[in-house]
Design a protein around this motif. Structure first.
Motif, PDB file in Angstrom:
ATOM      1  N   LEU A 185       0.843  -1.182   0.000  1.00  0.00           N
ATOM      2  CA  LEU A 185       0.000   0.000   0.000  1.00  0.00           C
ATOM      3  C   LEU A 185       0.885   1.241   0.000  1.00  0.00           C
ATOM      4  CD1 LEU A 185      -2.655  -1.009   2.713  1.00  0.00           C
ATOM      5  CD2 LEU A 185      -2.729  -1.429   0.250  1.00  0.00           C
ATOM      6  N   VAL A 186       0.395   2.318  -0.628  1.00  0.00           N
ATOM      7  CA  VAL A 186       1.143   3.560  -0.692  1.00  0.00           C
ATOM      8  C   VAL A 186       0.179   4.727  -0.552  1.00  0.00           C
ATOM      9  CG1 VAL A 186       1.007   3.784  -3.213  1.00  0.00           C
ATOM     10  CG2 VAL A 186       2.924   4.814  -1.985  1.00  0.00           C
ATOM     11  N   GLY A 187       0.679   5.839  -0.018  1.00  0.00           N
ATOM     12  CA  GLY A 187      -0.174   7.002   0.158  1.00  0.00           C
ATOM     13  C   GLY A 187       0.637   8.274   0.294  1.00  0.00           C
ATOM     14  N   TYR A 188      -0.073   9.394   0.370  1.00  0.00           N
ATOM     15  CA  TYR A 188       0.541  10.716   0.509  1.00  0.00           C
ATOM     16  C   TYR A 188      -0.146  11.434   1.654  1.00  0.00           C
ATOM     17  CZ  TYR A 188       1.552  15.644  -0.547  1.00  0.00           C
ATOM     18  OH  TYR A 188       1.922  16.961  -0.460  1.00  0.00           O
ATOM     19  N   GLY A 189       0.648  12.140   2.482  1.00  0.00           N
ATOM     20  CA  GLY A 189       0.038  12.797   3.622  1.00  0.00           C
ATOM     21  C   GLY A 189       0.814  14.006   4.081  1.00  0.00           C
ATOM     22  N   ILE A 190       0.341  14.607   5.162  1.00  0.00           N
ATOM     23  CA  ILE A 190       0.941  15.793   5.750  1.00  0.00           C
ATOM     24  C   ILE A 190       1.297  15.501   7.205  1.00  0.00           C
ATOM     25  CG2 ILE A 190       0.530  18.171   6.468  1.00  0.00           C
ATOM     26  CD1 ILE A 190       0.946  17.956   3.535  1.00  0.00           C
ATOM     27  N   VAL A 191       2.540  15.835   7.581  1.00  0.00           N
ATOM     28  CA  VAL A 191       2.986  15.716   8.969  1.00  0.00           C
ATOM     29  C   VAL A 191       3.052  17.117   9.559  1.00  0.00           C
ATOM     30  CG1 VAL A 191       4.934  15.143  10.471  1.00  0.00           C
ATOM     31  CG2 VAL A 191       4.252  13.571   8.661  1.00  0.00           C
ATOM     32  N   VAL A 192       2.453  17.306  10.717  1.00  0.00           N
ATOM     33  CA  VAL A 192       2.434  18.613  11.382  1.00  0.00           C
ATOM     34  C   VAL A 192       3.084  18.485  12.762  1.00  0.00           C
ATOM     35  CG1 VAL A 192       0.352  19.334  10.169  1.00  0.00           C
ATOM     36  CG2 VAL A 192       0.147  18.178  12.368  1.00  0.00           C
ATOM     37  N   GLY A 193       3.326  19.639  13.385  1.00  0.00           N
ATOM     38  CA  GLY A 193       3.883  19.646  14.726  1.00  0.00           C
ATOM     39  C   GLY A 193       5.379  19.542  14.798  1.00  0.00           C
ATOM     40  N   LEU A 194       6.075  19.774  13.680  1.00  0.00           N
ATOM     41  CA  LEU A 194       7.537  19.702  13.688  1.00  0.00           C
ATOM     42  C   LEU A 194       8.130  20.936  14.360  1.00  0.00           C
ATOM     43  CD1 LEU A 194       8.057  18.388  10.043  1.00  0.00           C
ATOM     44  CD2 LEU A 194       8.007  17.052  12.145  1.00  0.00           C
ATOM     45  N   ASP A 195       9.335  20.797  14.847  1.00  0.00           N
ATOM     46  CA  ASP A 195       9.999  21.897  15.558  1.00  0.00           C
ATOM     47  C   ASP A 195      10.864  22.698  14.584  1.00  0.00           C
ATOM     48  OD1 ASP A 195      10.961  23.588  17.493  1.00  0.00           O
ATOM     49  OD2 ASP A 195      12.380  22.142  18.332  1.00  0.00           O
ATOM     50  N   GLY A 196      10.208  23.340  13.619  1.00  0.00           N
ATOM     51  CA  GLY A 196      10.924  24.163  12.663  1.00  0.00           C
ATOM     52  C   GLY A 196      11.709  23.400  11.633  1.00  0.00           C
ATOM     53  N   THR A 197      11.501  22.091  11.521  1.00  0.00           N
ATOM     54  CA  THR A 197      12.267  21.269  10.562  1.00  0.00           C
ATOM     55  C   THR A 197      11.426  20.837   9.382  1.00  0.00           C
ATOM     56  OG1 THR A 197      11.741  19.275  11.826  1.00  0.00           O
ATOM     57  CG2 THR A 197      13.783  20.426  12.380  1.00  0.00           C
ATOM     58  N   GLY A 198      10.337  21.563   9.115  1.00  0.00           N
ATOM     59  CA  GLY A 198       9.455  21.204   8.013  1.00  0.00           C
ATOM     60  C   GLY A 198      10.004  21.601   6.665  1.00  0.00           C
ATOM     61  N   ASP A 199       9.168  21.457   5.628  1.00  0.00           N
ATOM     62  CA  ASP A 199       9.579  21.809   4.274  1.00  0.00           C
ATOM     63  C   ASP A 199       9.766  23.311   4.128  1.00  0.00           C
ATOM     64  OD1 ASP A 199       9.433  19.176   3.524  1.00  0.00           O
ATOM     65  OD2 ASP A 199       7.391  19.319   2.744  1.00  0.00           O
ATOM     66  N   LYS A 200      10.709  23.691   3.258  1.00  0.00           N
ATOM     67  CA  LYS A 200      10.855  25.085   2.876  1.00  0.00           C
ATOM     68  C   LYS A 200       9.823  25.374   1.794  1.00  0.00           C
ATOM     69  CE  LYS A 200      15.802  25.169   3.921  1.00  0.00           C
ATOM     70  NZ  LYS A 200      17.163  25.389   3.379  1.00  0.00           N
ATOM     71  N   THR A 201       8.783  26.083   2.174  1.00  0.00           N
ATOM     72  CA  THR A 201       7.623  26.216   1.295  1.00  0.00           C
ATOM     73  C   THR A 201       7.932  26.949  -0.002  1.00  0.00           C
ATOM     74  OG1 THR A 201       7.009  28.167   2.589  1.00  0.00           O
ATOM     75  CG2 THR A 201       5.947  26.091   3.158  1.00  0.00           C
ATOM     76  N   ASN A 202       8.997  27.764  -0.027  1.00  0.00           N
ATOM     77  CA  ASN A 202       9.339  28.433  -1.276  1.00  0.00           C
ATOM     78  C   ASN A 202       9.976  27.473  -2.272  1.00  0.00           C
ATOM     79  OD1 ASN A 202      11.619  28.095   0.297  1.00  0.00           O
ATOM     80  ND2 ASN A 202      12.596  29.993  -0.387  1.00  0.00           N
ATOM     81  N   GLN A 203      10.360  26.273  -1.799  1.00  0.00           N
ATOM     82  CA  GLN A 203      10.955  25.278  -2.683  1.00  0.00           C
ATOM     83  C   GLN A 203      10.045  24.073  -2.892  1.00  0.00           C
ATOM     84  OE1 GLN A 203      14.797  24.240  -1.073  1.00  0.00           O
ATOM     85  NE2 GLN A 203      15.506  26.360  -0.999  1.00  0.00           N
ATOM     86  N   THR A 204       9.007  23.956  -2.089  1.00  0.00           N
ATOM     87  CA  THR A 204       8.080  22.826  -2.204  1.00  0.00           C
ATOM     88  C   THR A 204       6.650  23.349  -2.295  1.00  0.00           C
ATOM     89  OG1 THR A 204       8.049  22.644   0.200  1.00  0.00           O
ATOM     90  CG2 THR A 204       9.596  21.227  -0.982  1.00  0.00           C
ATOM     91  N   PRO A 205       6.223  23.832  -3.456  1.00  0.00           N
ATOM     92  CA  PRO A 205       4.867  24.390  -3.588  1.00  0.00           C
ATOM     93  C   PRO A 205       3.765  23.364  -3.348  1.00  0.00           C
ATOM     94  CG  PRO A 205       5.923  24.135  -5.739  1.00  0.00           C
ATOM     95  CD  PRO A 205       6.979  23.895  -4.721  1.00  0.00           C
ATOM     96  N   PHE A 206       4.071  22.068  -3.536  1.00  0.00           N
ATOM     97  CA  PHE A 206       3.034  21.054  -3.320  1.00  0.00           C
ATOM     98  C   PHE A 206       2.640  20.953  -1.854  1.00  0.00           C
ATOM     99  CE2 PHE A 206       7.215  19.081  -3.707  1.00  0.00           C
ATOM    100  CZ  PHE A 206       7.354  18.445  -2.488  1.00  0.00           C
ATOM    101  N   THR A 207       3.560  21.324  -0.943  1.00  0.00           N
ATOM    102  CA  THR A 207       3.219  21.308   0.483  1.00  0.00           C
ATOM    103  C   THR A 207       2.146  22.345   0.785  1.00  0.00           C
ATOM    104  OG1 THR A 207       5.473  20.613   1.020  1.00  0.00           O
ATOM    105  CG2 THR A 207       4.141  21.479   2.816  1.00  0.00           C
TER     106      THR A 207
END
Length: 373
Positions: free
Chosen positions: A44-66
């Protein structure tokens, strides 16, 4: 069609199990050597969102899909973000999910989920996965995942650019993090036969497998399809079929011996020699020569009041040392112990053993498959 009496089979198999256990404790169980056709895992495979990180998330200017994923999720929850506004999300990361759905999994059961960073998030440590579907190869949703991540690695960096990382902090797991929502169809209860597939195809093993089943269930109960599969007549009723398979898979038999192989790890010098390796008649010489050159300059000192100059005269000493070249003979048909004893007798190191084996293979004296990894 041959009629099967499950009760009589049970009595026969119990007696057979007792006899086989007493006579041969080194035999292998059928369940350890085979798998049943149609009984398999599904990916099985899927796509999701992880929240609650301590400032180590995606750089949104480089990952528009986030950002797109967050906007879509918030829109479904009744929160509308203007199209011209892109929120800066340091604590959110886009992730890919994958899991293995075991056979016969039923709705409501739990399975583990592996979560991997899909963007440029440096760490998923402390994050929580929001509800995300897991799909099979047919595009259908078979499980729903959500929960807190367990990350085995960690990373840290300072403002001057120095950083340290232990294991992989961008990958985590959620134990029992997905709930099964759909049953995967299988062919377990269909047809009049059950096919046992060997983990390692071998004609001798397949023949012995069918023989032990026929011995305990009656002639004609099992037939070899090929060197990997054995077909067994089975009851149609699913309840009886489960008990029938349980009885068969606990039978023991002697599998065929593996083919003669020698596996060599060229990096570490590790050599694994199978028990059936045979060497035909051959003679091997092992020895080495070392040449040592040393500089021993001579200083020429002039006599007193001779107005001479001190001169350094170069002198080189050359020493040649040669170990005794030992020769040993392999008689036709020697086995593993003879090979090891012969090589040890000349003091060969693992690297020398690899060279010896390769030479024997090239000479046609080594009757085994030589695998170098």
């Amino acid at each position: 069609m041959k009629k099967i009496n499950l009760r009589s089979i049970l009595r026969t198999l119990c007696c057979a199990l007792i006899v086989l256990t007493a006579q041969n404790t080194s035999a292998e169980r059928i369940k350890d050597m085979t798998s049943i056709s149609g009984v398999r895992d599904n990916q099985l495979v899927g796509y999701g969102i992880v929240v609650g990180l301590d400032g180590t998330g995606d750089k949104t200017n480089q990952t528009p899909f986030t950002i797109q994923s967050v906007k879509s999720m918030l829109n479904q929850l009744g929160v509308t973000i203007p199209a011209d506004i892109d929120p800066q999300l340091k604590n959110v990361a886009a992730v890919m999910l994958h899991a293995t759905l075991p056979p016969f999994s039923k709705p409501g059961q739990k399975i583990d989920v592996t979560v991997s960073s899909f963007g440029n998030s440096k760490s998923l440590r402390g994050g929580n996965l929001l509800m995300a579907p897991l799909k099979g190869a047919d595009g259908q949703v078979y499980a729903i995942s959500q929960g807190s991540l367990v990350v085995g690695g960690f990373g840290a960096e300072s403002s001057d650019g120095s950083k340290i990382s232990v294991n992989i902090p961008s990958v985590g797991r959620i134990p029992n993090g997905a709930t099964v929502e759909r049953v995967v169809p299988n062919s377990f209860g269909k047809g009049n036969h059950i096919v046992f597939n060997l983990h390692e195809p071998d004609f001798t093993t397949a023949t012995r497998l069918s023989e032990v089943i026929n011995t305990n269930l009656g002639a004609g109960s099992a037939v070899c399809i090929d060197g990997s599969s054995v077909s067994v007549i089975a009851p149609k009723d699913k309840g009886q079929r489960v008990g029938f398979i349980s009885l068969i898979e606990n039978l023991t038999f002697e599998p065929g011996e593996a083919s003669a192989k020698i596996i060599v790890n060229s990096r570490t010098g590790t050599v694994v020699i199978g028990r059936n390796v045979i060497v035909s008649a051959a003679a091997v010489t092992h020895g080495s020569m070392s040449v040592t050159i040393t500089n021993n300059p001579i200083v020429s000192q002039p006599g007193a009041l001779s107005n001479g100059q001190t001169v350094v005269v170069p002198k080189q000493d050359i020493v040649v040392t040669e170990e005794d070249a030992r020769m040993f003979m392999f008689d036709p048909g020697v086995n593993l112990r003879d090979i090891v004893n012969a090589v040890n007798s000349v003091g060969a190191a693992p690297g020398d053993l690899v060279a010896i084996l390769e030479a024997l293979k090239q000479a046609g004296a080594l009757k085994a498959e030589l695998i170098i990894i």
